[in-house]
Design a protein around this motif. Sequence first.
Motif, PDB file in Angstrom:
ATOM      1  N   ARG A 164       0.837  -1.199   0.000  1.00  0.00           N
ATOM      2  CA  ARG A 164       0.000   0.000   0.000  1.00  0.00           C
ATOM      3  C   ARG A 164       0.877   1.256   0.000  1.00  0.00           C
ATOM      4  O   ARG A 164       0.575   2.232  -0.688  1.00  0.00           O
ATOM      5  CB  ARG A 164      -0.895  -0.019   1.242  1.00  0.00           C
TER       6      ARG A 164
ATOM      7  N   LYS B 127       0.586   4.036  -2.958  1.00  0.00           N
ATOM      8  CA  LYS B 127       0.022   5.347  -2.627  1.00  0.00           C
ATOM      9  C   LYS B 127       1.071   6.272  -1.999  1.00  0.00           C
ATOM     10  O   LYS B 127       0.740   7.126  -1.187  1.00  0.00           O
ATOM     11  CB  LYS B 127      -1.144   5.180  -1.651  1.00  0.00           C
TER      12      LYS B 127
ATOM     13  N   THR C 211       0.990  10.219  -0.548  1.00  0.00           N
ATOM     14  CA  THR C 211      -0.380  10.713  -0.668  1.00  0.00           C
ATOM     15  C   THR C 211      -1.080  10.495   0.674  1.00  0.00           C
ATOM     16  O   THR C 211      -0.558   9.797   1.547  1.00  0.00           O
ATOM     17  CB  THR C 211      -1.149   9.951  -1.769  1.00  0.00           C
TER      18      THR C 211
ATOM     19  N   ASP D 295      -3.261   8.532   1.330  1.00  0.00           N
ATOM     20  CA  ASP D 295      -3.524   7.109   1.496  1.00  0.00           C
ATOM     21  C   ASP D 295      -2.279   6.304   1.836  1.00  0.00           C
ATOM     22  O   ASP D 295      -2.365   5.092   2.041  1.00  0.00           O
ATOM     23  CB  ASP D 295      -4.154   6.538   0.218  1.00  0.00           C
ATOM     24  N   ASP D 296      -1.127   6.963   1.878  1.00  0.00           N
ATOM     25  CA  ASP D 296       0.112   6.298   2.292  1.00  0.00           C
ATOM     26  C   ASP D 296       0.022   6.040   3.793  1.00  0.00           C
ATOM     27  O   ASP D 296      -0.208   6.964   4.573  1.00  0.00           O
ATOM     28  CB  ASP D 296       1.303   7.202   1.976  1.00  0.00           C
TER      29      ASP D 296
END
Length: 393
Positions: free
Chosen positions: A73, A77, A80, A82-83
């Motif tokens: 993940r 991502k 961002t 979402d990291d």
Amino acid sequence: MSLYGILDLSLWQVVLAGLALAHVTIVTVTVFLHRSQAHRALDLHPAASHFFRFWLWLTTGMVTREWVAVHRRHHAKCETPDDPHSPKILGLGKVLTEGAELYVKAAGNPQILLRYGHGTPDDWIERRLYSRYTWQGLGLMLILDLLLFGVYGITLWAIQMMWIPFFAAGVINGVGHYWGYRNFETPDASANILPFGLLIGGEELHNNHHAFPSSAKLSSKWWELDLGWFYVRLLCMLGLAKVKKVAPKPRVVAGKGNIDMDTVRAVVTGHMHIAARYAQEVLAPVTRAELCRSKRHCRRLFRRTQRLLVMEGARLDERARQRLEQVLAQSQTLETVYQFRERLRDLWERTTPNQEALLNSLQDWCQQAEATGIQALETFSRKLRSYTLAPVP
């Protein structure tokens, strides 16, 4: 039994034993979890794989599927919102001090596990023991430490429990995306913390890893030391591992002057190396020639502009873009070599399956580059014609 355990070791002997045990954990994380499971860069013999899984359960309590999913993940991502652990988004202090908590939070998201946790062990012992009773392994390790090392065992166990959360989850994920040197201009902020990968088995070479995530070898320069790669090679010699992927590297073929499909493959597959060489062989000398008035002025100029010229466009904020435009406006020659760099980058970022079109584009690029009258660009273009991919040992 002695107050100092069954082994009855001196303090310095316990310190050495602790470092050795922590080192095995480091090798487990970098070779098994990271290179083999997360990125499929090597295959491990079942005997080696099962040892690493057992040691992981005993010393970290981490579940393979969860760790792999969170790490994948991170790559998907990176930098961002979402990291799971980007210091650019969350702040260096939070990632450095709460890296383990951020990992646990992301690992608790079933969508992340479903999307990124595929291909990890799912046999009987994984389901019934390693994934189900995560803290029991840590408890067993504590008992063993107390039996073997006595009163020193508690401290030794505490250090074992903190080593990976601090160095891997905190330092690598935090400092490794905040400070250090960069061999490659990746779209993220990854950096090599140190050229000597000893503390965490080569994971300090973080920029190299983000440039070539699926490579089993993390070092790129001859002077960089990747201790994890040493263990990978050792396992290969013992018949316990097989390397699947290493970072591709273009090489020059003497006398080769025609652009063919080997050239295209070398440029596209090894584009990180090509971009780094372009920055060193074209952008740097042209910048010096066009903008430097004196050695002192040139040093100040390089500190301000070198990063702007090589940085990925996506990483430039509005202020940086304005500064870059001001720099390029000072020299038509510098503007030209910068635009040729952007055109070259556009070539290897294309998704077209038409290899013939890529070949024609690269031929056009070289012909036009050699017609600019800019010596550094012409020299680089002629060298580009002679590239092919180095064979993987």
